[in-house]
Design an enzyme around this catalytic site. Structure first.
Site, PDB file in Angstrom:
ATOM      1  N   GLY A  19      -2.013  -3.913  -5.970  1.00  0.00           N
ATOM      2  CA  GLY A  19      -2.913  -4.238  -7.227  1.00  0.00           C
ATOM      3  C   GLY A  19      -4.161  -4.499  -7.068  1.00  0.00           C
ATOM      4  O   GLY A  19      -4.974  -5.057  -7.887  1.00  0.00           O
ATOM      5  N   ARG A  98       6.328   4.449 -11.066  1.00  0.00           N
ATOM      6  CA  ARG A  98       7.266   5.023 -11.702  1.00  0.00           C
ATOM      7  C   ARG A  98       7.110   6.100 -12.661  1.00  0.00           C
ATOM      8  O   ARG A  98       5.786   6.113 -13.089  1.00  0.00           O
ATOM      9  CB  ARG A  98       7.967   3.936 -12.671  1.00  0.00           C
ATOM     10  CG  ARG A  98       8.322   2.606 -11.984  1.00  0.00           C
ATOM     11  CD  ARG A  98       9.784   2.507 -11.547  1.00  0.00           C
ATOM     12  NE  ARG A  98      10.635   3.032 -12.483  1.00  0.00           N
ATOM     13  CZ  ARG A  98      11.915   3.737 -12.551  1.00  0.00           C
ATOM     14  NH1 ARG A  98      12.360   3.542 -11.085  1.00  0.00           N
ATOM     15  NH2 ARG A  98      12.707   3.931 -13.617  1.00  0.00           N
ATOM     16  N   ASN A 114      -3.855   6.161 -16.841  1.00  0.00           N
ATOM     17  CA  ASN A 114      -3.662   6.323 -15.407  1.00  0.00           C
ATOM     18  C   ASN A 114      -4.627   6.361 -14.378  1.00  0.00           C
ATOM     19  O   ASN A 114      -5.663   6.954 -14.617  1.00  0.00           O
ATOM     20  CB  ASN A 114      -2.528   7.091 -15.190  1.00  0.00           C
ATOM     21  CG  ASN A 114      -1.942   7.353 -13.855  1.00  0.00           C
ATOM     22  OD1 ASN A 114      -1.472   6.021 -13.111  1.00  0.00           O
ATOM     23  ND2 ASN A 114      -1.700   8.359 -13.134  1.00  0.00           N
ATOM     24  N   HIS A 116      -5.234   8.326 -10.834  1.00  0.00           N
ATOM     25  CA  HIS A 116      -4.760   8.950  -9.917  1.00  0.00           C
ATOM     26  C   HIS A 116      -5.310   9.403  -8.579  1.00  0.00           C
ATOM     27  O   HIS A 116      -6.427   9.773  -8.933  1.00  0.00           O
ATOM     28  CB  HIS A 116      -4.019  10.272 -10.620  1.00  0.00           C
ATOM     29  CG  HIS A 116      -3.093  11.204  -9.373  1.00  0.00           C
ATOM     30  ND1 HIS A 116      -1.871  10.847  -9.148  1.00  0.00           N
ATOM     31  CD2 HIS A 116      -3.475  12.374  -8.786  1.00  0.00           C
ATOM     32  CE1 HIS A 116      -1.518  11.595  -8.143  1.00  0.00           C
ATOM     33  NE2 HIS A 116      -2.404  12.520  -7.861  1.00  0.00           N
ATOM     34  N   GLU A 181     -12.375   4.300  -6.610  1.00  0.00           N
ATOM     35  CA  GLU A 181     -11.030   4.062  -7.897  1.00  0.00           C
ATOM     36  C   GLU A 181     -11.505   2.732  -8.602  1.00  0.00           C
ATOM     37  O   GLU A 181     -11.482   2.832  -9.666  1.00  0.00           O
ATOM     38  CB  GLU A 181      -9.667   3.855  -6.958  1.00  0.00           C
ATOM     39  CG  GLU A 181      -9.328   5.139  -6.436  1.00  0.00           C
ATOM     40  CD  GLU A 181      -7.814   4.984  -6.174  1.00  0.00           C
ATOM     41  OE1 GLU A 181      -7.117   4.144  -6.707  1.00  0.00           O
ATOM     42  OE2 GLU A 181      -7.283   5.483  -4.985  1.00  0.00           O
TER      43      GLU A 181
END
Ligand code: GRF
Length: 216
Positions: A19, A98, A114, A116, A181
């Site tokens: 996280g 998931r 999202n 990635h 990120e």
């Protein structure tokens, strides 16, 4: 000039593990006074490190194990039910391991984001750092994008890039990429909170007032 937004956007964050992206987002929202509210952090793994961190921060947390459901879709439907009551504007996937069913993606159409760890469309799926080193790319990075039913695909909101060095290993690349990120995802959250992000007629992302280029 940032847009002043009277109503904070509601963000729901889905995680599965460490996280660190979620933490970066929470810290940015809090320390930079973004017009955003984290309505909950949900994990499909009860032992996710990030879940304990979020709980300690006073954020509502929930763990919902996919193992308790007979199919991907049944789990996703249960997740939809839990999320709907919280009425988020956006669902941020931050290391949520998931694959989401078409039912879930359609339900929150255009509101799922999202991160990635590759420069999409290169290297969708797992082991992106290994994939990058295997083909010898000289730049690697991360992508924050809207989610579509196709895995690791969808309109790109922002990317961050790093050079690949001769001595790089998958672990070294991952480590060097992580702060990028965090930076890219928090900038995207800032743009979302300022309601600058939209899609143009060709389905590409536009960020009002921002001359988008890769973060390095
Ligand atoms: C990150 O590399 C992210 O890009 C990928 O999974 C990893 C999650 O890391 N989707 P963390 O849980 O945010 O620390």
């Amino acid at each position: 000039m940032p847009h002043q937004c009277p109503t904070p956007i509601r963000l729901l964050i889905l995680i599965s593990g460490r996280g660190s992206n979620m933490q970066a987002i929470v810290q940015a929202v809090r320390s930079e006074g973004l017009s955003a509210e984290i309505c909950a952090v949900i994990s499909n793994r009860a032992d996710a490190q990030g879940l304990a961190w979020a709980h300690d921060q006073g954020i509502a947390t929930l763990s919902l194990s996919h193992r308790d459901y007979e199919s991907r879709e049944a789990f996703d439907r249960a997740l939809i039910e839990r999320i709907d009551v919280l009425a988020p504007d956006y669902i941020l996937l931050a290391g949520f391991m998931r694959v989401l069913s078409p039912v879930f993606v359609a339900h929150f159409d255009g509101r799922i984001v999202n991160i990635h760890p590759s420069l999409l469309p290169a290297f969708p799926g797992l082991h992106t750092h290994e994939q990058a080193l295997a083909v010898g790319v000289q730049w690697h990075g991360c992508t924050v994008h809207f989610v579509t039913p196709v895995l690791d695909h969808g309109p790109i909101i922002a990317q961050g890039a790093i050079p690949v060095l001769a001595q790089d290993t998958p672990g070294a690349l991952a480590k060097r990429l992580l702060p990028i990120e965090h930076h890219v995802y928090t900038e995207v959250v800032r743009w979302l909170s300022e309601r600058r992000v939209s899609l143009d007629t060709q389905g590409r992302v536009q960020v009002q007032g921002v001359d988008r280029r890769a973060f390095t």
